[in-house]
Structures are given as C-alpha cells and as structure tokens.
Design a protein around this motif. Structure first.
Motif, mmCIF file in Angstrom:
data_model
loop_
_atom_site.group_PDB
_atom_site.id
_atom_site.type_symbol
_atom_site.label_atom_id
_atom_site.label_comp_id
_atom_site.label_asym_id
_atom_site.label_seq_id
_atom_site.Cartn_x
_atom_site.Cartn_y
_atom_site.Cartn_z
ATOM 1 N N TYR A 8 0.874 -1.088 0.192
ATOM 2 C CA TYR A 8 -0.156 0.009 -0.059
ATOM 3 C C TYR A 8 0.733 1.351 0.142
ATOM 4 O O TYR A 8 0.362 2.143 -0.560
ATOM 5 N N ALA A 9 1.859 1.248 0.710
ATOM 6 C CA ALA A 9 2.772 2.290 1.023
ATOM 7 C C ALA A 9 3.446 2.781 -0.683
ATOM 8 O O ALA A 9 3.627 3.925 -0.811
ATOM 9 N N ASP A 10 3.766 1.912 -1.285
ATOM 10 C CA ASP A 10 4.686 1.841 -2.445
ATOM 11 C C ASP A 10 3.492 2.506 -3.348
ATOM 12 O O ASP A 10 3.778 3.410 -4.194
ATOM 13 N N LEU A 11 2.119 1.906 -3.232
ATOM 14 C CA LEU A 11 1.121 2.404 -4.334
ATOM 15 C C LEU A 11 0.944 3.968 -4.082
ATOM 16 O O LEU A 11 0.760 4.775 -4.887
ATOM 17 N N ASN A 12 1.013 4.329 -2.634
ATOM 18 C CA ASN A 12 0.580 5.406 -2.202
ATOM 19 C C ASN A 12 1.873 6.733 -2.962
ATOM 20 O O ASN A 12 1.474 7.549 -3.250
ATOM 21 N N LYS A 13 2.790 6.230 -2.729
ATOM 22 C CA LYS A 13 4.059 7.007 -2.950
ATOM 23 C C LYS A 13 4.090 7.178 -4.621
ATOM 24 O O LYS A 13 4.261 8.170 -5.040
ATOM 25 N N GLN A 14 3.839 6.228 -5.305
ATOM 26 C CA GLN A 14 3.723 6.035 -6.751
ATOM 27 C C GLN A 14 2.692 6.974 -7.371
ATOM 28 O O GLN A 14 2.990 8.051 -8.242
ATOM 29 N N PHE A 15 1.466 7.070 -6.886
ATOM 30 C CA PHE A 15 0.400 7.685 -6.934
ATOM 31 C C PHE A 15 0.600 9.164 -6.914
ATOM 32 O O PHE A 15 0.294 9.985 -7.672
ATOM 33 N N LEU A 16 1.183 9.769 -5.820
ATOM 34 C CA LEU A 16 1.466 10.981 -5.520
ATOM 35 C C LEU A 16 2.761 11.573 -6.379
ATOM 36 O O LEU A 16 2.561 12.856 -6.839
ATOM 37 N N ARG A 17 3.586 10.659 -6.681
ATOM 38 C CA ARG A 17 4.626 11.030 -7.531
ATOM 39 C C ARG A 17 4.006 11.324 -9.063
ATOM 40 O O ARG A 17 4.555 12.317 -9.699
ATOM 41 N N LEU A 18 3.134 10.365 -9.499
ATOM 42 C CA LEU A 18 2.708 10.762 -10.733
ATOM 43 C C LEU A 18 1.748 11.716 -10.768
ATOM 44 O O LEU A 18 1.630 12.603 -11.838
ATOM 45 N N ALA A 19 0.956 12.120 -9.841
ATOM 46 C CA ALA A 19 0.036 13.358 -9.619
ATOM 47 C C ALA A 19 0.968 14.550 -9.586
ATOM 48 O O ALA A 19 0.845 15.456 -10.225
ATOM 49 N N ASN A 20 2.019 14.488 -9.030
ATOM 50 C CA ASN A 20 3.008 15.769 -8.874
ATOM 51 C C ASN A 20 3.835 15.877 -10.103
ATOM 52 O O ASN A 20 3.763 17.032 -10.637
ATOM 53 N N LYS A 21 3.953 14.797 -10.882
ATOM 54 C CA LYS A 21 4.510 14.837 -12.264
ATOM 55 C C LYS A 21 3.477 15.687 -13.269
ATOM 56 O O LYS A 21 3.832 16.308 -14.293
ATOM 57 N N LEU A 22 2.222 15.205 -13.144
ATOM 58 C CA LEU A 22 1.232 16.068 -14.000
ATOM 59 C C LEU A 22 0.791 17.410 -13.365
ATOM 60 O O LEU A 22 -0.220 17.889 -14.103
ATOM 61 N N GLN A 23 1.161 17.740 -12.295
ATOM 62 C CA GLN A 23 0.952 19.229 -11.860
ATOM 63 C C GLN A 23 -0.273 19.231 -11.379
ATOM 64 O O GLN A 23 -0.994 20.074 -11.819
ATOM 65 N N LEU A 24 -0.867 17.982 -10.836
ATOM 66 C CA LEU A 24 -2.352 17.808 -10.252
ATOM 67 C C LEU A 24 -2.259 18.451 -8.725
ATOM 68 O O LEU A 24 -3.425 18.543 -8.352
#
Length: 92
Positions: free
Chosen positions: A67-83
């Motif tokens: 779960y922690a890895d999914l959370n980190k990846q989700f936020l990283r991708l959202a940040n990359k898309l400037q969301l």
C-alpha cells in the motif's frame, strides 16, 4: 500504474476513475486494487487541485505492491502531472 487527467468543466471538485484490466487477475483481485486506489485518493484528496478528473490505469505490478508503495507512486505521478497543490511555505 499510469495516471491520466483532463480538465473538468462541469464540476469544480476532482473525480477519480480506475481502469483495471482482467490481466490483473480474478474479480476479487481487481476489486482490491480498485479499493486501494480509491482509498489512496480519498486520504490525499485535499492535496489535489480542483477542476480535474483523474483516471488511474492499474498495471500488473499494482497487485503485488504494498500500500505504501502504491501511495508513493500515485502522489509522484500526480505531482509529475502538476495535479497537486503547491506546498505552502511556513512563516517563521
């Protein structure tokens, strides 16, 4: 995992959708991945900018990820898309 976004003209609050292929496994496995992704978004909803719809495309790796890895990846991708909202600076 992949993230897609589009401006939401109809509503100011962001919405999330998920695309989970049958390649991930049986229905209970796919549903567990969907529930995890929805929960990650729910807990981080205040960090997102309003006015965007988000679609999460789950990959096979999401089934076996913690779960922690999914959370980190989700936020990283959202940040990359400037969301994500910019971090507020603390005043001394």
């Amino acid at each position: 995992m992949a993230l897609r976004s589009a401006p939401s003209w109809a509503r100011p609050s962001p919405e999330i959708g998920s695309a989970v292929s049958k390649n991930l496994g049986k229905a209970h496995v796919r549903n567990r991945v969907r529930r995890r992704l929805r929960e990650i978004y729910r807990l981080n909803e205040d960090k997102f900018l309003p006015g965007y719809d988000i679609v999460v495309v789950a990959r096979v790796r999401a089934v076996h990820s913690q779960y922690a890895d999914l959370n980190k990846q989700f936020l990283r991708l959202a940040n990359k898309l400037q969301l994500l909202r910019p971090l507020e600076e603390k005043e001394p």
